[in-house]
Scaffold this active site. Structure first.
Site, short mmCIF file in Angstrom:
data_model
loop_
_atom_site.label_atom_id
_atom_site.label_comp_id
_atom_site.label_asym_id
_atom_site.label_seq_id
_atom_site.Cartn_x
_atom_site.Cartn_y
_atom_site.Cartn_z
N GLY A 1 -26.53 24.97 -89.05
CA GLY A 1 -27.65 23.89 -87.73
C GLY A 1 -28.93 23.71 -87.20
O GLY A 1 -29.01 22.45 -86.48
N GLN A 2 -29.56 24.47 -87.89
CA GLN A 2 -31.04 24.32 -87.32
C GLN A 2 -31.78 22.81 -87.67
O GLN A 2 -31.96 22.74 -88.90
CB GLN A 2 -32.26 25.09 -87.07
CG GLN A 2 -33.04 25.28 -86.43
CD GLN A 2 -34.55 26.04 -86.64
OE1 GLN A 2 -34.00 27.78 -88.00
NE2 GLN A 2 -35.20 26.52 -86.04
N ASN B 1 -29.87 28.87 -82.62
CA ASN B 1 -29.42 28.36 -84.35
C ASN B 1 -30.89 28.44 -85.63
O ASN B 1 -32.06 28.54 -85.33
CB ASN B 1 -29.49 26.93 -84.08
CG ASN B 1 -27.63 26.87 -83.84
OD1 ASN B 1 -27.34 27.34 -83.65
ND2 ASN B 1 -28.15 25.28 -82.82
N HIS C 1 -36.13 27.47 -80.45
CA HIS C 1 -35.38 26.99 -79.15
C HIS C 1 -33.82 28.13 -79.13
O HIS C 1 -33.65 28.42 -79.70
CB HIS C 1 -34.67 25.65 -79.02
CG HIS C 1 -34.84 24.78 -80.05
ND1 HIS C 1 -34.93 24.82 -81.35
CD2 HIS C 1 -33.46 24.83 -80.58
CE1 HIS C 1 -34.10 24.47 -82.51
NE2 HIS C 1 -32.89 24.16 -81.63
N LEU C 2 -33.53 28.26 -77.62
CA LEU C 2 -32.64 28.68 -77.39
C LEU C 2 -31.87 27.41 -75.97
O LEU C 2 -32.24 27.55 -74.81
CB LEU C 2 -33.46 29.79 -76.16
CG LEU C 2 -31.65 30.68 -75.54
CD1 LEU C 2 -30.99 31.42 -76.95
CD2 LEU C 2 -32.34 32.15 -74.43
N HIS C 3 -30.99 27.63 -76.76
CA HIS C 3 -29.61 26.51 -75.72
C HIS C 3 -29.09 27.30 -75.00
O HIS C 3 -28.62 28.66 -75.29
CB HIS C 3 -28.74 26.32 -77.33
CG HIS C 3 -29.42 25.22 -78.68
ND1 HIS C 3 -29.08 24.30 -78.23
CD2 HIS C 3 -29.86 25.75 -79.20
CE1 HIS C 3 -29.54 23.69 -79.51
NE2 HIS C 3 -29.99 24.58 -80.38
P1 5GP Z 1 -31.29 22.73 -83.52
O1 5GP Z 1 -29.88 21.57 -83.51
O2 5GP Z 1 -31.96 22.91 -84.33
O3 5GP Z 1 -30.46 23.67 -82.64
O4 5GP Z 1 -30.90 21.78 -81.90
C1 5GP Z 1 -31.98 20.94 -81.24
C2 5GP Z 1 -32.03 20.47 -80.46
O5 5GP Z 1 -32.84 19.74 -80.34
C3 5GP Z 1 -30.58 19.32 -80.52
O6 5GP Z 1 -29.71 19.49 -79.45
C4 5GP Z 1 -31.31 18.21 -79.97
O7 5GP Z 1 -30.03 17.20 -78.72
C5 5GP Z 1 -32.01 17.81 -79.06
N1 5GP Z 1 -32.82 17.13 -79.34
C6 5GP Z 1 -33.90 16.36 -80.53
N2 5GP Z 1 -35.07 15.80 -80.42
C7 5GP Z 1 -34.58 16.17 -79.01
C8 5GP Z 1 -35.95 15.22 -78.70
O8 5GP Z 1 -36.78 14.62 -78.35
N3 5GP Z 1 -36.09 15.62 -77.06
C9 5GP Z 1 -34.55 16.61 -76.33
N4 5GP Z 1 -34.84 16.97 -74.89
N5 5GP Z 1 -33.88 17.26 -77.60
C10 5GP Z 1 -33.99 16.84 -78.38
#
Ligand code: 5GP
Ligand code: ZN
Length: 114
Positions: free
Chosen positions: A93-94, A87, A100-102
């Site tokens: 929605g980042q 993202n 980070h690659l989901h």
């Molecule tokens: P984004 O929305 O930026 O693509 O994804 C961020 C991801 O990081 C989300 O899926 C969220 O659940 C995860 N995340 C946020 N804070 C933490 C954390 O403290 N530990 C872990 N393991 N994941 C986190």
């Protein structure tokens, strides 16, 4: 990057359920999983978004993508299928500005995404 959440996880200052680690890459389970497998694969070096990548990062990005595929294989979800997503910025929605690659899988996933 002192206050970056994922840099803190990389430095083991914040606990995470770590799936894989080497000199350049860390993979850990998402704290709020959206599927039975939801792993985040990150470079250890702070890079805020895909827009900050340079040609020197091509090898690193390849390692991240191939690590996602290896984890999917190890989890037994490779043949069935999985999704990999970066993202970038607001509309996608980042929320954490350290790339980070989901890796998401273990169930049937809808398309198009919301
Ligand atoms: P984004 O929305 O930026 O693509 O994804 C961020 C991801 O990081 C989300 O899926 C969220 O659940 C995860 N995340 C946020 N804070 C933490 C954390 O403290 N530990 C872990 N393991 N994941 C986190
Ligand atoms: Zn960071």
């Amino acid at each position: 990057m002192g206050d970056c959440l994922f840099c803190k996880i990389v430095r083991h200052e914040i606990p995470a359920s770590i799936e894989y680690e080497d000199d350049r890459v860390l993979a850990f389970n998402d704290v709020n999983p959206q599927a039975p497998t939801h792993v985040l694969i990150v470079p250890k070096r702070h890079i805020a978004t895909l827009s900050e990548l340079s040609v020197e990062d091509d090898q690193l990005v390849g390692e991240i993508v191939r690590r996602a595929a290896a984890i999917a294989r190890a989890r037994g979800i490779s043949a069935g299928g999985f999704r990999t997503v970066f993202n970038t910025n607001r509309d996608a929605g980042q929320t954490v500005f350290h790339i980070h690659l989901h890796l998401i899988g273990g169930r049937s996933l809808g398309w198009p995404p919301g």
